[in-house]
Design an enzyme around this catalytic site. Structure first.
Site, PDB file in Angstrom:
ATOM      1  N   SER A   1      70.265 -63.604 -48.952  1.00  0.00           N
ATOM      2  CA  SER A   1      71.503 -63.059 -49.519  1.00  0.00           C
ATOM      3  C   SER A   1      72.566 -64.125 -49.735  1.00  0.00           C
ATOM      4  O   SER A   1      72.739 -65.021 -48.898  1.00  0.00           O
ATOM      5  CB  SER A   1      72.055 -61.983 -48.584  1.00  0.00           C
ATOM      6  OG  SER A   1      73.374 -61.658 -48.946  1.00  0.00           O
TER       7      SER A   1
ATOM      8  N   TYR B   1      75.785 -59.118 -40.874  1.00  0.00           N
ATOM      9  CA  TYR B   1      74.711 -59.079 -41.876  1.00  0.00           C
ATOM     10  C   TYR B   1      74.374 -60.490 -42.346  1.00  0.00           C
ATOM     11  O   TYR B   1      73.209 -60.887 -42.415  1.00  0.00           O
ATOM     12  CB  TYR B   1      75.176 -58.214 -43.052  1.00  0.00           C
ATOM     13  CG  TYR B   1      74.277 -58.258 -44.278  1.00  0.00           C
ATOM     14  CD1 TYR B   1      73.129 -57.474 -44.354  1.00  0.00           C
ATOM     15  CD2 TYR B   1      74.585 -59.074 -45.378  1.00  0.00           C
ATOM     16  CE1 TYR B   1      72.309 -57.507 -45.483  1.00  0.00           C
ATOM     17  CE2 TYR B   1      73.775 -59.103 -46.505  1.00  0.00           C
ATOM     18  CZ  TYR B   1      72.642 -58.315 -46.554  1.00  0.00           C
ATOM     19  OH  TYR B   1      71.832 -58.352 -47.673  1.00  0.00           O
TER      20      TYR B   1
ATOM     21  N   GLU C   1      75.499 -63.640 -49.238  1.00  0.00           N
ATOM     22  CA  GLU C   1      76.487 -63.491 -48.166  1.00  0.00           C
ATOM     23  C   GLU C   1      76.399 -64.651 -47.176  1.00  0.00           C
ATOM     24  O   GLU C   1      77.367 -64.959 -46.495  1.00  0.00           O
ATOM     25  CB  GLU C   1      76.269 -62.165 -47.425  1.00  0.00           C
ATOM     26  CG  GLU C   1      76.613 -60.932 -48.248  1.00  0.00           C
ATOM     27  CD  GLU C   1      78.111 -60.749 -48.445  1.00  0.00           C
ATOM     28  OE1 GLU C   1      78.876 -61.064 -47.522  1.00  0.00           O
ATOM     29  OE2 GLU C   1      78.519 -60.299 -49.533  1.00  0.00           O
TER      30      GLU C   1
HETATM   31  P1  NDP Z   1      68.376 -50.748 -49.849  1.00  0.00           P
HETATM   32  O1  NDP Z   1      69.365 -50.456 -48.787  1.00  0.00           O
HETATM   33  O2  NDP Z   1      68.408 -49.932 -51.099  1.00  0.00           O
HETATM   34  O3  NDP Z   1      66.893 -50.630 -49.232  1.00  0.00           O
HETATM   35  C1  NDP Z   1      66.548 -51.234 -48.026  1.00  0.00           C
HETATM   36  C2  NDP Z   1      65.449 -50.422 -47.357  1.00  0.00           C
HETATM   37  O4  NDP Z   1      65.288 -50.917 -46.020  1.00  0.00           O
HETATM   38  C3  NDP Z   1      65.797 -48.950 -47.214  1.00  0.00           C
HETATM   39  O5  NDP Z   1      65.286 -48.202 -48.274  1.00  0.00           O
HETATM   40  C4  NDP Z   1      65.192 -48.531 -45.878  1.00  0.00           C
HETATM   41  O6  NDP Z   1      63.903 -47.984 -46.042  1.00  0.00           O
HETATM   42  C5  NDP Z   1      65.064 -49.843 -45.133  1.00  0.00           C
HETATM   43  N1  NDP Z   1      66.089 -49.891 -44.069  1.00  0.00           N
HETATM   44  C6  NDP Z   1      67.375 -49.508 -44.128  1.00  0.00           C
HETATM   45  N2  NDP Z   1      67.981 -49.692 -42.937  1.00  0.00           N
HETATM   46  C7  NDP Z   1      67.044 -50.200 -42.131  1.00  0.00           C
HETATM   47  C8  NDP Z   1      67.042 -50.580 -40.778  1.00  0.00           C
HETATM   48  N3  NDP Z   1      68.134 -50.483 -40.026  1.00  0.00           N
HETATM   49  N4  NDP Z   1      65.900 -51.067 -40.245  1.00  0.00           N
HETATM   50  C9  NDP Z   1      64.796 -51.184 -41.003  1.00  0.00           C
HETATM   51  N5  NDP Z   1      64.730 -50.816 -42.306  1.00  0.00           N
HETATM   52  C10 NDP Z   1      65.841 -50.333 -42.846  1.00  0.00           C
HETATM   53  O7  NDP Z   1      68.485 -52.307 -50.195  1.00  0.00           O
HETATM   54  P2  NDP Z   1      68.232 -53.057 -51.605  1.00  0.00           P
HETATM   55  O8  NDP Z   1      67.000 -52.531 -52.215  1.00  0.00           O
HETATM   56  O9  NDP Z   1      69.496 -53.081 -52.360  1.00  0.00           O
HETATM   57  O10 NDP Z   1      67.997 -54.557 -51.104  1.00  0.00           O
HETATM   58  C11 NDP Z   1      66.701 -55.032 -50.739  1.00  0.00           C
HETATM   59  C12 NDP Z   1      66.874 -56.231 -49.821  1.00  0.00           C
HETATM   60  O11 NDP Z   1      67.611 -57.231 -50.498  1.00  0.00           O
HETATM   61  C13 NDP Z   1      67.650 -55.938 -48.539  1.00  0.00           C
HETATM   62  O12 NDP Z   1      67.117 -56.731 -47.511  1.00  0.00           O
HETATM   63  C14 NDP Z   1      69.057 -56.389 -48.856  1.00  0.00           C
HETATM   64  O13 NDP Z   1      69.758 -56.761 -47.692  1.00  0.00           O
HETATM   65  C15 NDP Z   1      68.766 -57.580 -49.751  1.00  0.00           C
HETATM   66  N6  NDP Z   1      69.815 -57.931 -50.703  1.00  0.00           N
HETATM   67  C16 NDP Z   1      70.291 -56.997 -51.571  1.00  0.00           C
HETATM   68  C17 NDP Z   1      71.277 -57.322 -52.482  1.00  0.00           C
HETATM   69  C18 NDP Z   1      71.799 -56.313 -53.460  1.00  0.00           C
HETATM   70  O14 NDP Z   1      72.807 -56.609 -54.132  1.00  0.00           O
HETATM   71  N7  NDP Z   1      71.158 -55.165 -53.621  1.00  0.00           N
HETATM   72  C19 NDP Z   1      71.835 -58.684 -52.540  1.00  0.00           C
HETATM   73  C20 NDP Z   1      71.203 -59.612 -51.630  1.00  0.00           C
HETATM   74  C21 NDP Z   1      70.244 -59.230 -50.751  1.00  0.00           C
HETATM   75  P3  NDP Z   1      63.386 -46.719 -45.150  1.00  0.00           P
HETATM   76  O15 NDP Z   1      64.574 -45.856 -44.829  1.00  0.00           O
HETATM   77  O16 NDP Z   1      62.429 -46.053 -46.085  1.00  0.00           O
HETATM   78  O17 NDP Z   1      62.742 -47.309 -43.960  1.00  0.00           O
END
Ligand code: NDP
Length: 323
Positions: free
Chosen positions: A126, A150, A128
């Site tokens: 990220s 994060y 961030e």
């Molecule tokens: P989302 O939040 O849409 O999806 C992340 C998935 O991770 C969820 O659907 C969930 O799946 C699972 N999840 C959520 N919380 C937890 C937890 N506490 N422990 C384990 N699993 C968890 O994220 P994005 O698709 O937007 O992003 C994908 C990745 O890219 C993430 O790692 C995010 O941090 C990173 N990222 C995203 C950016 C953006 O702008 N979108 C920018 C930079 C990095 P389930 O509930 O089915 O288990």
């Protein structure tokens, strides 16, 4: 024979778009959710691919669960998109955030190393991690100065990946992605919160939209572009880390203005900035230099944020009209 991909966090925004991309490239696509039986997987339904993906329950923080799924699928490519993904929430749930991202990534790396197959790993890094670069565009050489739990977690996971690449010769890499948006962005994120409020107000709601600091500046792109970059990183001869961004930064107030004018409203009449909603620490300006991705991956963002906002508004209006 078609390649196999395992997408950890397939229920999220990026997981769903990546699944669609890989299915179109004739991959066998497998996905994980913490509870695949209970997860709605509505994003996969929205993209019309729910029946083309086989989903497993997997908890990234549980080594046995990770090893079991990786051993069963024997994927050529694993994409780690799971974990607590909200900067704001990470201030309230720092332990959950640290564990799901740092232990989760480590469990994947250890499982791949243990199984010994030549599985490639993409890790969701990220922007961030850079913290405040004081207006300078961040690239792959820019040091990390994280300003949230994060970002601390994402920085640790980045170095885990870099260390396993060097120490054990694994094909693993991190995409240092700047913000990317789409109709699949959950409403707890400020961009979708703005789009949803603008559309509700345009449909007659009298509410005020309460936001924290609207002067922050970010590089926002279109999520389907960014999953293409993830895929490209795993098709290279040598693994490496890449900054992925549009290269253009705008302020949150400009984002709000675009969203409200897309539904024919003046944002100043409907938005209130509330200091109590500001984060304990935040990044004021986020700027990117994605030239390595352009040169080595041949990747450039296909849509700017103005086009992305129009797509998000159209999708939200359609959703409201169907309810
Ligand atoms: P989302 O939040 O849409 O999806 C992340 C998935 O991770 C969820 O659907 C969930 O799946 C699972 N999840 C959520 N919380 C937890 C937890 N506490 N422990 C384990 N699993 C968890 O994220 P994005 O698709 O937007 O992003 C994908 C990745 O890219 C993430 O790692 C995010 O941090 C990173 N990222 C995203 C950016 C953006 O702008 N979108 C920018 C930079 C990095 P389930 O509930 O089915 O288990």
């Amino acid at each position: 024979m078609s390649k196999k991909a395992l997408i950890c966090g397939i229920s999220g925004q990026d997981g769903a778009y990546l699944a669609k991309l890989l299915i179109n490239k004739n991959y066998e696509v497998y996905g994980t959710s913490r509870d695949a039986q209970m997860s709605s997987l509505k994003n996969l339904e929205y993209l019309g691919i729910r029946d083309k993906v086989q989903c497993f329950s997997m908890s990234l923080t549980d080594f046995r669960s990770v090893l079991q799924v990786l051993d069963q699928v024997q994927a050529d490519e694993v994409y780690n998109l799971a974990g607590q993904s909200s900067v704001g929430l990470s201030f309230d749930q720092p332990v959950e955030t640290l564990e799901s991202i740092t232990i989760g990534t480590l469990n994947l790396l250890e499982s791949i190393r243990f199984i010994g197959k030549l599985t490639k790993l993409y890790n969701a890094g990220s922007s961030e991690c850079f913290g405040d670069t004081h207006g300078l565009p961040a690239d792959e050489q820019t040091p990390f100065r994280p300003r949230s739990p994060y970002a601390v977690a994402k920085s640790a996971a980045f170095w885990e990946v870099a260390n396993y690449r060097e120490a054990y010769n694994l094909f693993c890499c991190s995409g240092i992605l700047f913000n990317h948006e789409s109709p699949l962005r959950p409403q707890r994120f400020v961009t979708q919160k703005i789009i949803a409020a603008a559309c509700r107000i345009a449909n007659g709601s009298k509410e005020k939209l309460m936001l924290g600091n609207i002067n922050i500046e970010r590089d926002w792109g279109y999520a389907p572009d960014y999953v293409e970059a993830m895929y490209l990183m795993l098709q290279q001869d040598m693994p490496g880390d890449f900054v992925i961004a549009t290269g253009k930064t705008i302020s949150l107030s400009d984002f709000i203005s675009e969203a409200f004018s897309a539904v024919g409203l003046h944002w100043q009449d409907h938005v209130v900035s509330d200091a109590s909603l500001c984060r304990p620490t935040d990044i004021s300006v986020s700027r990117a230099n994605p030239s390595k991705a352009r040169e080595k991956l041949g990747w450039v963002a296909s849509r700017n944020i103005q086009e992305t906002i129009k797509i998000m508004v159209a999708a939200m209006q359609q959703k409201i009209s169907l309810n």
